[in-house]
Design a protein around this motif. Structure first.
Motif, PDB file in Angstrom:
ATOM      1  N   THR A  36       0.884  -1.355  -0.015  1.00 58.10           N
ATOM      2  CA  THR A  36       0.098   0.104   0.057  1.00 58.10           C
ATOM      3  C   THR A  36       0.814   1.278  -0.021  1.00 58.10           C
ATOM      4  OG1 THR A  36      -0.026  -0.112   2.324  1.00 58.10           O
ATOM      5  CG2 THR A  36      -1.850  -1.248   1.271  1.00 58.10           C
ATOM      6  N   GLU A  37       0.272   2.265   0.269  1.00 59.13           N
ATOM      7  CA  GLU A  37       1.097   3.833  -0.195  1.00 59.13           C
ATOM      8  C   GLU A  37       1.959   3.575   1.153  1.00 59.13           C
ATOM      9  OE1 GLU A  37      -2.437   3.528  -0.585  1.00 59.13           O
ATOM     10  OE2 GLU A  37      -2.122   4.052  -2.915  1.00 59.13           O
ATOM     11  N   VAL A  38       1.149   3.500   2.443  1.00 56.27           N
ATOM     12  CA  VAL A  38       2.016   3.536   3.797  1.00 56.27           C
ATOM     13  C   VAL A  38       3.018   2.271   3.756  1.00 56.27           C
ATOM     14  CG1 VAL A  38       1.716   3.239   6.260  1.00 56.27           C
ATOM     15  CG2 VAL A  38       0.045   4.559   4.900  1.00 56.27           C
ATOM     16  N   GLY A  39       2.651   1.133   3.062  1.00 59.09           N
ATOM     17  CA  GLY A  39       3.695  -0.037   3.051  1.00 59.09           C
ATOM     18  C   GLY A  39       4.882   0.597   2.293  1.00 59.09           C
ATOM     19  N   MET A  40       4.785   1.222   1.210  1.00 61.47           N
ATOM     20  CA  MET A  40       5.635   1.714   0.402  1.00 61.47           C
ATOM     21  C   MET A  40       6.733   2.715   1.337  1.00 61.47           C
ATOM     22  SD  MET A  40       4.626   2.247  -3.441  1.00 61.47           S
ATOM     23  CE  MET A  40       3.564   3.467  -3.231  1.00 61.47           C
ATOM     24  N   TRP A  56       9.195   4.771  11.837  1.00 65.45           N
ATOM     25  CA  TRP A  56       9.020   3.575  11.273  1.00 65.45           C
ATOM     26  C   TRP A  56       8.049   2.466  11.998  1.00 65.45           C
ATOM     27  CZ3 TRP A  56      10.198  -1.274  12.299  1.00 65.45           C
ATOM     28  CH2 TRP A  56      10.164  -2.243  11.457  1.00 65.45           C
ATOM     29  N   GLY A  57       8.187   2.533  13.097  1.00 59.18           N
ATOM     30  CA  GLY A  57       7.087   1.832  14.133  1.00 59.18           C
ATOM     31  C   GLY A  57       5.644   2.089  13.683  1.00 59.18           C
ATOM     32  N   GLY A  58       5.555   3.150  13.908  1.00 53.84           N
ATOM     33  CA  GLY A  58       4.155   3.544  13.720  1.00 53.84           C
ATOM     34  C   GLY A  58       3.643   3.310  11.978  1.00 53.84           C
ATOM     35  N   ALA A  59       4.409   3.599  11.314  1.00 54.16           N
ATOM     36  CA  ALA A  59       4.091   3.178   9.934  1.00 54.16           C
ATOM     37  C   ALA A  59       3.953   1.727   9.785  1.00 54.16           C
ATOM     38  CB  ALA A  59       5.103   3.873   8.688  1.00 54.16           C
ATOM     39  N   LEU A  88       3.219  -0.231  12.193  1.00 54.54           N
ATOM     40  CA  LEU A  88       1.819  -0.531  12.944  1.00 54.54           C
ATOM     41  C   LEU A  88       0.896  -0.402  12.079  1.00 54.54           C
ATOM     42  CD1 LEU A  88       1.080  -1.716  15.584  1.00 54.54           C
ATOM     43  CD2 LEU A  88       0.865   0.561  16.419  1.00 54.54           C
ATOM     44  N   VAL A  89       0.441   0.578  11.223  1.00 57.72           N
ATOM     45  CA  VAL A  89      -0.624   0.817  10.227  1.00 57.72           C
ATOM     46  C   VAL A  89      -0.728  -0.041   9.396  1.00 57.72           C
ATOM     47  CG1 VAL A  89      -1.543   2.592   8.778  1.00 57.72           C
ATOM     48  CG2 VAL A  89      -0.634   3.510  11.028  1.00 57.72           C
ATOM     49  N   VAL A  90       0.366  -0.475   8.716  1.00 55.45           N
ATOM     50  CA  VAL A  90       0.372  -1.478   7.560  1.00 55.45           C
ATOM     51  C   VAL A  90      -0.133  -2.673   8.366  1.00 55.45           C
ATOM     52  CG1 VAL A  90       1.960  -2.816   6.168  1.00 55.45           C
ATOM     53  CG2 VAL A  90       2.292  -0.287   6.267  1.00 55.45           C
ATOM     54  N   GLY A  91       0.399  -3.026   9.333  1.00 51.72           N
ATOM     55  CA  GLY A  91       0.140  -4.369   9.834  1.00 51.72           C
ATOM     56  C   GLY A  91      -1.444  -4.604  10.638  1.00 51.72           C
ATOM     57  N   LEU A  92      -1.815  -3.485  11.040  1.00 52.75           N
ATOM     58  CA  LEU A  92      -3.167  -3.419  11.655  1.00 52.75           C
ATOM     59  C   LEU A  92      -4.382  -3.315  10.315  1.00 52.75           C
ATOM     60  CD1 LEU A  92      -3.184  -0.806  14.415  1.00 52.75           C
ATOM     61  CD2 LEU A  92      -3.477  -3.271  14.441  1.00 52.75           C
ATOM     62  N   THR A  93      -3.900  -2.926   9.300  1.00 48.32           N
ATOM     63  CA  THR A  93      -5.020  -2.888   7.851  1.00 48.32           C
ATOM     64  C   THR A  93      -4.505  -3.860   6.938  1.00 48.32           C
ATOM     65  OG1 THR A  93      -3.097  -1.282   6.952  1.00 48.32           O
ATOM     66  CG2 THR A  93      -4.916  -0.257   7.926  1.00 48.32           C
ATOM     67  N   ALA A  94      -3.748  -4.841   7.283  1.00 48.85           N
ATOM     68  CA  ALA A  94      -3.390  -6.123   6.264  1.00 48.85           C
ATOM     69  C   ALA A  94      -4.592  -6.893   6.334  1.00 48.85           C
ATOM     70  CB  ALA A  94      -2.172  -6.999   7.064  1.00 48.85           C
ATOM     71  N   SER A  95      -4.647  -7.442   5.173  1.00 48.08           N
ATOM     72  CA  SER A  95      -6.061  -8.136   4.787  1.00 48.08           C
ATOM     73  C   SER A  95      -5.968  -9.451   5.578  1.00 48.08           C
ATOM     74  CB  SER A  95      -6.125  -8.620   3.383  1.00 48.08           C
ATOM     75  OG  SER A  95      -4.737  -9.369   2.858  1.00 48.08           O
ATOM     76  N   HIS A  96      -4.803 -10.107   6.224  1.00 54.09           N
ATOM     77  CA  HIS A  96      -4.852 -11.236   7.053  1.00 54.09           C
ATOM     78  C   HIS A  96      -4.040 -10.994   8.153  1.00 54.09           C
ATOM     79  CE1 HIS A  96      -1.342 -11.688   4.171  1.00 54.09           C
ATOM     80  NE2 HIS A  96      -0.752 -12.350   5.194  1.00 54.09           N
ATOM     81  N   PRO A  97      -3.994 -11.754   9.332  1.00 53.08           N
ATOM     82  CA  PRO A  97      -3.340 -11.565  10.456  1.00 53.08           C
ATOM     83  C   PRO A  97      -1.567 -11.093  10.320  1.00 53.08           C
ATOM     84  CG  PRO A  97      -4.954 -13.146  10.868  1.00 53.08           C
ATOM     85  CD  PRO A  97      -5.065 -12.856   9.440  1.00 53.08           C
ATOM     86  N   VAL A  98      -1.112 -10.261  10.945  1.00 50.07           N
ATOM     87  CA  VAL A  98       0.480 -10.533  10.624  1.00 50.07           C
ATOM     88  C   VAL A  98       0.887 -10.350  12.127  1.00 50.07           C
ATOM     89  CG1 VAL A  98       0.459  -9.858   8.211  1.00 50.07           C
ATOM     90  CG2 VAL A  98       0.539  -7.879   9.902  1.00 50.07           C
ATOM     91  N   SER A  99       2.152 -10.375  12.111  1.00 58.02           N
ATOM     92  CA  SER A  99       2.638  -9.998  13.524  1.00 58.02           C
ATOM     93  C   SER A  99       2.969  -8.705  13.599  1.00 58.02           C
ATOM     94  CB  SER A  99       3.972 -11.007  13.664  1.00 58.02           C
ATOM     95  OG  SER A  99       4.734 -10.375  14.932  1.00 58.02           O
ATOM     96  N   LEU A 100       2.669  -7.921  14.904  1.00 58.16           N
ATOM     97  CA  LEU A 100       2.965  -6.630  15.114  1.00 58.16           C
ATOM     98  C   LEU A 100       3.989  -6.448  16.115  1.00 58.16           C
ATOM     99  CD1 LEU A 100      -0.867  -5.364  15.471  1.00 58.16           C
ATOM    100  CD2 LEU A 100       0.715  -5.328  13.488  1.00 58.16           C
ATOM    101  N   VAL A 101       4.889  -7.644  16.626  1.00 60.13           N
ATOM    102  CA  VAL A 101       5.919  -7.524  17.207  1.00 60.13           C
ATOM    103  C   VAL A 101       6.941  -6.392  16.857  1.00 60.13           C
ATOM    104  CG1 VAL A 101       7.776  -8.669  18.511  1.00 60.13           C
ATOM    105  CG2 VAL A 101       5.470  -9.660  18.273  1.00 60.13           C
ATOM    106  N   GLY A 102       7.439  -6.390  15.670  1.00 57.77           N
ATOM    107  CA  GLY A 102       8.338  -5.571  15.176  1.00 57.77           C
ATOM    108  C   GLY A 102       7.940  -4.157  15.490  1.00 57.77           C
ATOM    109  N   PRO A 103       6.600  -3.660  14.908  1.00 56.77           N
ATOM    110  CA  PRO A 103       6.271  -2.259  15.189  1.00 56.77           C
ATOM    111  C   PRO A 103       6.268  -1.713  16.614  1.00 56.77           C
ATOM    112  CG  PRO A 103       5.193  -3.366  13.353  1.00 56.77           C
ATOM    113  CD  PRO A 103       5.929  -4.495  14.030  1.00 56.77           C
ATOM    114  N   ILE A 104       5.863  -2.815  17.433  1.00 56.57           N
ATOM    115  CA  ILE A 104       5.599  -2.297  18.893  1.00 56.57           C
ATOM    116  C   ILE A 104       6.817  -2.366  19.505  1.00 56.57           C
ATOM    117  CG2 ILE A 104       4.613  -3.073  20.955  1.00 56.57           C
ATOM    118  CD1 ILE A 104       2.146  -4.281  19.282  1.00 56.57           C
ATOM    119  N   LEU A 105       8.039  -3.125  19.038  1.00 58.95           N
ATOM    120  CA  LEU A 105       9.309  -3.045  19.844  1.00 58.95           C
ATOM    121  C   LEU A 105       9.896  -1.876  19.340  1.00 58.95           C
ATOM    122  CD1 LEU A 105      10.542  -6.722  19.652  1.00 58.95           C
ATOM    123  CD2 LEU A 105       9.761  -5.410  21.665  1.00 58.95           C
TER     124      LEU A 105
END
Length: 145
Positions: free
Chosen positions: A51-55, A98-101, A103-120
């Motif tokens: 996505t745009e945020v993912g880029m 970077w973590g916030g971007a 986190l947004v990508v992970g929360l808006t993903a079409s399937h569940p992904v790990s949010l450990v990296g952005p939270i850390l």
């Protein structure tokens, strides 16, 4: 009448310069590790559409930012003239952005992904901010977060 001094974590940490230096060195090394993970393409989500945020979150510039701020923080620990509080403030911005971007990508993903990296990454940014404030307190220069 006596006044009560409220001591936050930065003031307490400023009284222990070895702990501030150790924490700063760990944050500098963490930034270098993050740059290495970005070079090996392990710092971004692999299984979701871009996505745009993912880029923005997966841009090549992050590797150079992490490398530069990691070296700057480590230089600040070693050489006091390298303004370690400014380096830690820059690291705070990079980690949290970077973590916030991501986190947004992970929360808006079409399937569940790990949010450990952005939270850390956000937690590392908060740690860098506290260390930056402690470093500024220790050096007699107060820099607002």
């Amino acid at each position: 009448m006596s006044s009560i001094a409220i001591r936050g974590p930065a003031v307490t940490a400023a009284r222990h310069p070895l702990l501030v230096d150790l924490g700063s060195a760990l944050m500098g090394l963490a930034a270098l590790v993050m740059a290495a993970l970005d070079v090996s393409d392990r710092a971004a989500y692999q299984s979701i559409p871009v996505t745009e945020v993912g880029m923005v979150a997966d841009h090549w510039l992050w590797m150079w930012l992490y490398l530069a701020v990691g070296l700057w923080v480590l230089a600040g620990v070693r050489v006091r003239a390298a303004r370690p509080h400014a380096a830690l403030h820059a690291a705070t911005g990079i980690w949290v952005t970077w973590g916030g971007a991501n986190l947004v990508v992970g929360l808006t993903a079409s399937h569940p992904v790990s949010l450990v990296g952005p939270i850390l990454a956000i937690a590392a940014g908060i740690g860098c901010g506290l260390l930056a404030d402690a470093e500024a307190q220790r050096g007699g220069r107060r820099v607002p977060l």
